[in-house]
Design an enzyme around this catalytic site. Structure first.
Site, PDB file in Angstrom:
ATOM      1  N   ASN A 179       0.798  -1.225   0.000  1.00  0.00           N
ATOM      2  CA  ASN A 179       0.000   0.000   0.000  1.00  0.00           C
ATOM      3  C   ASN A 179       0.830   1.274   0.000  1.00  0.00           C
ATOM      4  O   ASN A 179       0.391   2.292  -0.507  1.00  0.00           O
ATOM      5  CB  ASN A 179      -0.912   0.002   1.220  1.00  0.00           C
ATOM      6  CG  ASN A 179      -1.771   1.237   1.283  1.00  0.00           C
ATOM      7  OD1 ASN A 179      -2.562   1.491   0.388  1.00  0.00           O
ATOM      8  ND2 ASN A 179      -1.572   2.040   2.334  1.00  0.00           N
ATOM      9  N   ASP A 277       1.352   6.866  -0.439  1.00  0.00           N
ATOM     10  CA  ASP A 277       0.379   5.857  -0.841  1.00  0.00           C
ATOM     11  C   ASP A 277       0.541   5.495  -2.313  1.00  0.00           C
ATOM     12  O   ASP A 277       0.316   6.319  -3.201  1.00  0.00           O
ATOM     13  CB  ASP A 277      -1.038   6.376  -0.585  1.00  0.00           C
ATOM     14  CG  ASP A 277      -2.051   5.251  -0.601  1.00  0.00           C
ATOM     15  OD1 ASP A 277      -1.975   4.393   0.302  1.00  0.00           O
ATOM     16  OD2 ASP A 277      -2.884   5.204  -1.524  1.00  0.00           O
ATOM     17  N   ASP A 308       0.231  -6.401   4.614  1.00  0.00           N
ATOM     18  CA  ASP A 308      -0.097  -5.261   5.476  1.00  0.00           C
ATOM     19  C   ASP A 308      -1.160  -4.365   4.825  1.00  0.00           C
ATOM     20  O   ASP A 308      -1.263  -4.309   3.598  1.00  0.00           O
ATOM     21  CB  ASP A 308       1.204  -4.459   5.669  1.00  0.00           C
ATOM     22  CG  ASP A 308       1.045  -3.329   6.659  1.00  0.00           C
ATOM     23  OD1 ASP A 308       0.708  -3.614   7.815  1.00  0.00           O
ATOM     24  OD2 ASP A 308       1.246  -2.163   6.262  1.00  0.00           O
ATOM     25  N   HIS A 312      -6.505  -0.972   2.303  1.00  0.00           N
ATOM     26  CA  HIS A 312      -6.215   0.353   1.756  1.00  0.00           C
ATOM     27  C   HIS A 312      -5.778   0.352   0.296  1.00  0.00           C
ATOM     28  O   HIS A 312      -5.374   1.383  -0.224  1.00  0.00           O
ATOM     29  CB  HIS A 312      -5.162   1.061   2.622  1.00  0.00           C
ATOM     30  CG  HIS A 312      -5.630   1.298   4.026  1.00  0.00           C
ATOM     31  ND1 HIS A 312      -6.590   2.228   4.340  1.00  0.00           N
ATOM     32  CD2 HIS A 312      -5.312   0.694   5.197  1.00  0.00           C
ATOM     33  CE1 HIS A 312      -6.833   2.214   5.651  1.00  0.00           C
ATOM     34  NE2 HIS A 312      -6.072   1.281   6.178  1.00  0.00           N
ATOM     35  N   GLU A 342      -4.166  -8.171   6.162  1.00  0.00           N
ATOM     36  CA  GLU A 342      -4.641  -7.414   7.320  1.00  0.00           C
ATOM     37  C   GLU A 342      -5.777  -6.499   6.871  1.00  0.00           C
ATOM     38  O   GLU A 342      -5.542  -5.503   6.191  1.00  0.00           O
ATOM     39  CB  GLU A 342      -3.498  -6.565   7.887  1.00  0.00           C
ATOM     40  CG  GLU A 342      -3.933  -5.661   9.026  1.00  0.00           C
ATOM     41  CD  GLU A 342      -3.035  -4.438   9.208  1.00  0.00           C
ATOM     42  OE1 GLU A 342      -2.932  -3.960  10.344  1.00  0.00           O
ATOM     43  OE2 GLU A 342      -2.447  -3.950   8.216  1.00  0.00           O
TER      44      GLU A 342
HETATM   45 CA   LIG Z   1      -3.740   2.996  -0.745  1.00  0.00          CA
END
Ligand SMILES: [Ca+2]
Ligand SMILES: [Ca+2]
Ligand SMILES: [Ca+2]
Length: 706
Positions: A179, A277, A308, A312, A342
């Protein structure tokens, strides 16, 4: 009241269709080879049989003092090393974690001797040294994803670590981040700027929606047209590796996630606590991440990944990335490569979408953590655990691989198991110890792959999450950690936790591990919840190979409890194999007395008496918890069976919706995956443990939107 009970009135108001026996007219049910293929019982990933020790290498053991500063010089901000501060590197490394591979007092041989079969290590890639007010000792701030962080040692040290693990029969699950990277990009705003305000624009200034280009030629981009004027200080412009990570157009550049008010868009495109990001919709990014982590498989032969911040990344990411990772694993001769993500949420319906719809193979069981730590603490009733087990059905997919979540009571972010149980009202001292042991009973006797966080086995409690939950196993220089209370052991002072070899938790984990070795039903057996009321939970587990029933029973109350519940085994006894004393039988019922805050596992003295299955009744109704249609099968009798659900569309044969081995038997039909008002046929196939099948009537159904 149970969720399913309370929802009954609602369900009645919705369309309910009951099967009618097939009468010659209409489509024929599956037969022959098609029936045999559809009715196959669930299969299990190797993950299901693992017991996982989760560790931050920096906090386990220092095997090489020469690398403590990562080859850097200067003050703690420059080297990242400050063993008296919880937010810095402390000196632990891969050499220390590996040990000499034979000494069961330290290193991997110790982890093996505690009954673990696998080790999950936090990311080992080279991290940003210092950011904000702390250092990258935890591994989640990657800069150079092609090499081991020098504080942890060398690439050769990682090879030696994996080789030692494999020589001991331990699997290595590497923590990977897809991510974000460490924070090198400065943006003109810190708050999240949504696409509705500032859309992405191509290099000509034309607006575009990146989700439409995940498998197509991505629009040209330049920094000028990115949101928030991304800027990297000159000394940081080439610190990331591979080189594509240094291009600011490979990041979302939208500013920070605000967790108090965040849309799905913001969760996926916002910076996670300021970390850059990645623009994971872009093929160059997705392929780059597949290349980076594929290399860790082919070079080191790690056995699986923990992913992880999986919630997201964009919705299409795992569908595209996972097959590439699995292909790399196959090229290294690894045909079963578990990947678990996760998804930090206690809502199992939310988490299930990642497995069912987004292509993430397995998800860490945060909802189970909430229910199990709550139950063990005495504050949450057994119904929450029953609901969580039932809701495994939302994770089932046509591939027939049984949902196998890694389960845990605490972790490096939320705090340790004992802390979680204490926070939920589990008391202190001896009471807390009993409740922690009860929590581990839930992990090891119920489905899923138990994960134990390093240090929990020597009684560490900690005082919170994150930095407060990352104590040293070696003699610590953090003063608070020297005096902190532990459960089952005194405060450690200036001593080493490797000298603590008599903590009751450690002994208990060894006992539970042996139970899992002796009775595979605990890892790969179907579950039937027999009793879930107040502080008592009873679950039958089944060994499919010798048709044997086990009963795991848990009492989180402060008084003893006597419960009577149905079983599938008739007129014979159950023998205790863990905790407690034998109960007594009535026909197809068993009665147990459970001491306060304790568990029992009993094993039937004879196998089940199998009888051929009878055709199930198939029903479709609106699912009361989602916008899907719920397809359920009523099955007669008390014997464990698997039920496969199949759908036939206008053309083609029967295809499986899922196969369910645990009551209630259900599949879910998502209108989004069908044409509007599509007419389909549905069928359910029951399969007994000895492979005999019985088929429901074929039920016509029109897939309306809900
Ligand atoms: Ca992201
Ligand atoms: Ca070191
Ligand atoms: Ca089920």
């Amino acid at each position: 009241m149970s969720r399913f009970g309370s929802a009954t009135a609602l369900a009645v108001a919705l369309v309910t269709i009951v099967a009618v026996a097939a009468s010659g007219a209409g489509p024929a049910p599956p037969v022959g080879a098609e029936l045999e293929a559809l009715s196959q019982p669930p299969s299990f990933s190797s993950l299901a049989s693992q017991r996982i020790y989760f560790v931050l290498p920096d906090r386990y053991r220092n095997g090489e003092p020469a690398n403590d500063k990562g080859g850097l010089s200067g003050n703690s901000r420059q080297t990242g090393f400050e063993p008296a501060d919880p937010g810095f590197w402390h000196g632990g490394d891969l050499k220390g974690l590996t040990g000499n591979c034979t000494d069961t007092k330290t290193g991997l041989a110790r982890i093996k001797s505690l009954g673990f079969t696998a080790i999950w290590v936090t990311p080992v890639v080279k991290n940003q040294v210092y950011q904000g007010t702390t250092a990258g000792y935890h591994g989640y701030w990657g800069l150079d994803f092609t090499t081991v962080d020098p504080h942890l040692g060398t690439d050769q040290d990682f090879t030696s670590f994996v080789d030692c693990a494999h020589s001991l029969g331990l699997k290595v699950y590497l923590d990977v981040v897809v991510n974000h990277t460490g924070d090198t990009i400065s943006l003109s705003t810190t708050g999240f700027v949504p696409p509705s305000q500032v859309p992405y624009r191509d290099c000509h200034g034309k607006k575009f929606n990146p989700a439409r280009y995940v498998t197509r030629k991505f629009p040209c981009q330049n920094a000028k047209h990115m949101p928030n004027n991304p800027y990297v200080l000159p000394p940081l412009r080439h610190v990331k590796s591979p080189a594509w990570l240094n291009d600011v157009t490979n990041y979302h550049d939208r500013g920070n996630i605000d967790f108090s008010s965040c849309s799905a868009e913001c969760l996926e495109q916002g910076d996670f606590f300021g970390l850059d990001d990645l623009f994971t919709e872009k093929p160059v990014v997705m392929n780059g991440l597949a290349q980076i982590y594929g290399n860790w498989i082919t070079k080191y032969h790690v056995d699986g990944f923990r992913v992880d911040t999986a919630r997201h990344v964009n919705a299409a990411f795992f569908r595209l990335w996972v097959p590439k990772i699995l292909a790399s694993a196959r090229s290294a001769g690894i045909t079963d490569f578990p990947i678990f993500g996760e998804v930090f949420s206690t809502d199992d319906l939310y988490v299930s979408q990642f497995v069912r719809d987004r292509g993430l193979p397995f998800a860490l069981d945060f909802p189970f953590q909430d229910a199990a730590a709550g139950f063990a603490s005495g504050s949450t009733n057994a119904g929450a655990l029953r609901d969580r087990l039932d809701d495994d059905d939302y994770f089932r997919t046509p591939n027939g691989i049984e949902p196998t979540p890694p389960t845990f009571l605490g972790n490096h972010d939320m705090g340790r198991a004992a802390f979680q149980i204490e926070q939920k009202g589990g008391g202190t001292g001896d009471t807390l110890l009993k409740r922690v042991l009860l929590g581990y009973d839930l992990l090891y006797l119920l489905r899923g792959a138990p994960v134990v966080y390093y240090g929990d086995e020597v009684g560490m409690i900690g005082t919170g999450g994150d930095q407060q939950a990352r104590q040293d196993m070696f003699p610590t220089q953090v003063q608070d950690w020297q005096t902190q209370d532990r459960v089952g052991s005194p405060p450690i002072g200036t001593g080493s936790s490797f000298d603590v070899t008599d903590n009751p938790i450690e002994e208990h984990l060894k006992t539970l591990a042996k139970l899992r070795d002796d009775y595979p039903a605990l890892s790969t057996g179907p579950s039937i919840v027999r009793y879930a009321s107040g502080k008592v939970l009873v679950v039958s587990r089944f060994d499919l190979h010798d048709a044997r029933e086990y009963v795991a029973a848990f009492n989180a109350g402060t008084t003893s409890a006597t419960v009577t519940f149905p079983v599938s085994t008739s007129l014979v006894g159950f023998r205790p194999v863990f905790g407690g004393v034998a109960g007594s039988s009535i026909e197809y019922q068993w009665k147990l007395t459970l001491a306060p805050m304790s568990s029992q596992l009993v094993r039937a003295e004879s196998p089940l008496t199998l009888v051929p299955p009878t055709p199930p009744t198939l029903r479709v109704s609106g699912d009361d918890l989602t916008s899907m249609w719920r397809v359920s099968a009523a099955v007669r009798g008390l014997l464990p069976v698997s039920v496969a659900f199949a759908v036939k569309r206008r053309s083609g044969g029967w295809t499986r919706l899922d196969v369910d081995d645990s009551q209630p038997y259900r599949a879910f039909l998502d209108p989004a995956k069908f044409k509007k008002n599509e007419k389909v046929q549905l069928v359910a196939v029951v399969r007994s443990l000895d492979g005999k099948t019985a088929v429901s009537g074929v039920v016509p159904f029109t897939v309306h939107a809900r």
